[in-house]
Scaffold this motif. Structure first.
Motif, PDB file in Angstrom:
ATOM      1  N   LEU A 101       0.829  -1.209   0.000  1.00  0.00           N
ATOM      2  CA  LEU A 101       0.000   0.000   0.000  1.00  0.00           C
ATOM      3  C   LEU A 101       0.864   1.259   0.000  1.00  0.00           C
ATOM      4  O   LEU A 101       0.514   2.266  -0.626  1.00  0.00           O
ATOM      5  CB  LEU A 101      -0.928   0.011   1.212  1.00  0.00           C
ATOM      6  N   GLY A 105       0.438   2.069  -3.673  1.00  0.00           N
ATOM      7  CA  GLY A 105      -0.719   2.933  -3.484  1.00  0.00           C
ATOM      8  C   GLY A 105      -0.392   4.333  -3.011  1.00  0.00           C
ATOM      9  O   GLY A 105      -1.231   5.232  -3.096  1.00  0.00           O
ATOM     10  N   GLY A 364      -3.316  -1.685  -4.622  1.00  0.00           N
ATOM     11  CA  GLY A 364      -2.471  -0.499  -4.589  1.00  0.00           C
ATOM     12  C   GLY A 364      -2.552   0.292  -5.875  1.00  0.00           C
ATOM     13  O   GLY A 364      -2.627   1.533  -5.863  1.00  0.00           O
ATOM     14  N   ARG A 365      -2.565  -0.411  -7.000  1.00  0.00           N
ATOM     15  CA  ARG A 365      -2.682   0.258  -8.298  1.00  0.00           C
ATOM     16  C   ARG A 365      -3.993   1.035  -8.407  1.00  0.00           C
ATOM     17  O   ARG A 365      -4.020   2.185  -8.857  1.00  0.00           O
ATOM     18  CB  ARG A 365      -2.608  -0.784  -9.407  1.00  0.00           C
ATOM     19  N   LEU A 367      -5.913   2.085  -5.899  1.00  0.00           N
ATOM     20  CA  LEU A 367      -5.940   3.186  -4.929  1.00  0.00           C
ATOM     21  C   LEU A 367      -5.183   4.396  -5.455  1.00  0.00           C
ATOM     22  O   LEU A 367      -5.547   5.542  -5.158  1.00  0.00           O
ATOM     23  CB  LEU A 367      -5.329   2.722  -3.605  1.00  0.00           C
ATOM     24  N   LYS A 368      -4.156   4.144  -6.226  1.00  0.00           N
ATOM     25  CA  LYS A 368      -3.387   5.250  -6.799  1.00  0.00           C
ATOM     26  C   LYS A 368      -4.260   6.106  -7.718  1.00  0.00           C
ATOM     27  O   LYS A 368      -4.005   7.303  -7.902  1.00  0.00           O
ATOM     28  CB  LYS A 368      -2.191   4.690  -7.568  1.00  0.00           C
TER      29      LYS A 368
END
Length: 403
Positions: A101, A105, A364-365, A367-368
């Motif tokens: 994360l 992220g 994480g991708r 959330l970015k």
């Protein structure tokens, strides 16, 4: 050219390989190692920025190293942590969740609490396994798991992660002669064995689940659910129950929430635990939607409705009302959500997003892309749905920051 190096393992990277630094500063990844170990390793892959090694000798073993009980461990590509004591596995996965994360992220969660759910069943927890197939030189169909090299097939007699009723059918698969094959490519089909606590018979099928196969019946948190044999369901009943309760508790705690959109809902497992709110579920699998609506009817949930179709398109339609009172549950497949989902969120921002993920990398991708739309994280959880493997389930609650 292969060479030997002495290496100290600092941590375990997501995916299961131990990581340590060589004298030249490069990271070296070593499977089947444990944090704190000193190893002699053979460098088998030497890249400019990193390398990979195989254990030649454990010079100083971790106090958490144990003897793996499975005869296929190290050859089969399924398990990564059988050589590590279970409580340490859970700590490793929590650390990986934080690292991914933060690295992918962009979240600063060093001081944040992560709720951790372990599995009391460390073995024999899987209610479903899928085995790949190969044709032998004697025209026999061999069933097993893909090997660690991603090429070979490891023929198995049993899987220590599977429930006993599932393992009982594995020998029958390995007696199969040439017959269950893909007609277009003239090769045998993958086999699935699926057990459900509410069904007397465990089922096995080849390729897609055949039409007419009875629904699987499972009891979660004292309520019975049906789901098609070929549709997605969580494999670890105990941790699945914890996940369902957690989602219900999180949503019940949100002041002003009246409407829930359950995207990628499957058979409605997560939202079926919700009470006191209106629920619309979205899912591309029509059989899963049929089961979800049946489940809602059986449990007298007139507030729940499930719709089949392209989730991205349906989201754009359904996110138009009650935005300030809406929770969007995202429970996508391992590949994560698509650009259409991100676009729908950017156009019609729900007050809360509850993202449930089986892959922290794609989480994480995603959330970015989502966090810059104005969201702040409010809750984090890691649930060990898959003991002995490198995989885990995770949950994050996001809230729209109107400040």
């Amino acid at each position: 050219m292969e060479r030997e190096e002495i290496l100290e393992i600092d941590n375990i990277a997501y995916g299961g390989d131990g990581a340590g630094r060589l004298e030249d500063g490069r990271v070296c990844f070593v499977p089947f190692s444990a944090p704190g170990e000193k190893l002699k390793v053979n460098i088998v892959k030497d890249n400019k920025n990193f390398c990979r090694g195989e254990i030649v000798e454990v010079i100083e073993a971790s106090t958490n190293r144990v003897d793996p009980p499975c005869q296929y461990f190290g050859e089969c590509g399924g398990c990564a942590y059988q050589h590590i004591e279970y409580d340490e596995q859970v700590l490793i996965k929590e650390a990986q969740f934080r690292q991914v994360l933060k690295r992918i992220g962009g979240l600063d969660i060093d001081q944040d609490d992560v709720e951790v759910v372990s599995s009391s069943n460390k073995w024999n927890y899987r209610n479903r396994i899928s085995l790949n197939a190969r044709r032998s030189e004697t025209d026999e169909v061999i069933y097993g798991f893909i090997g660690r090299d991603n090429r070979s097939l490891v023929r198995i007699k049993e899987c220590l992660l599977a429930q006993p009723p599932v393992n009982e059918l594995v020998p029958d698969l390995n007696k199969t002669k040439w017959g269950h094959k893909n007609r277009q490519r003239d090769r045998p089909l993958r086999a699935t064995i699926r057990h459900a606590s509410g069904n007397k018979e465990t089922v096995a099928f080849y390729g897609k689940a055949p039409v007419g196969l009875p629904w699987r019946r499972e009891v979660y948190n004292d309520r019975e659910f049906v789901m098609p044999a070929g549709s997605f369901s969580q494999v670890n009943r105990e941790v699945a129950e914890a996940l369902q309760r957690m989602c219900a508790d999180v949503i019940a705690s949100l002041q002003g929430c009246t409407f829930v959109i359950d995207a990628f809902c499957g058979s409605g497992f997560l939202s079926m635990g919700l009470r006191g709110v209106k629920v619309v579920g979205l899912e591309i699998d029509p059989k899963g939607v049929e089961a979800a609506n049946f489940n809602a009817q059986e449990q007298s949930l007139d507030t729940h409705k499930y719709i089949a179709g392209d989730v991205n398109k349906l989201l754009r339609q359904r996110l138009g009302k009650l935005i300030g009172e809406t929770v969007l549950i995202l429970d996508p497949p391992r590949a994560g959500v698509g650009p259409g989902t991100i676009k729908a969120i950017s156009k019609r921002s729900p007050k809360w997003i509850l993202y449930v993920s089986c892959d922290p990398g794609t989480l994480g991708r995603d959330l970015k892309e989502i966090l810059p739309l104005g969201y702040k994280h409010k809750k984090l959880a890691m649930l060990d749905m898959f003991p002995q493997t490198s995989h885990f389930e995770s949950l994050i609650l996001l809230e729209l920051d109107n400040a």
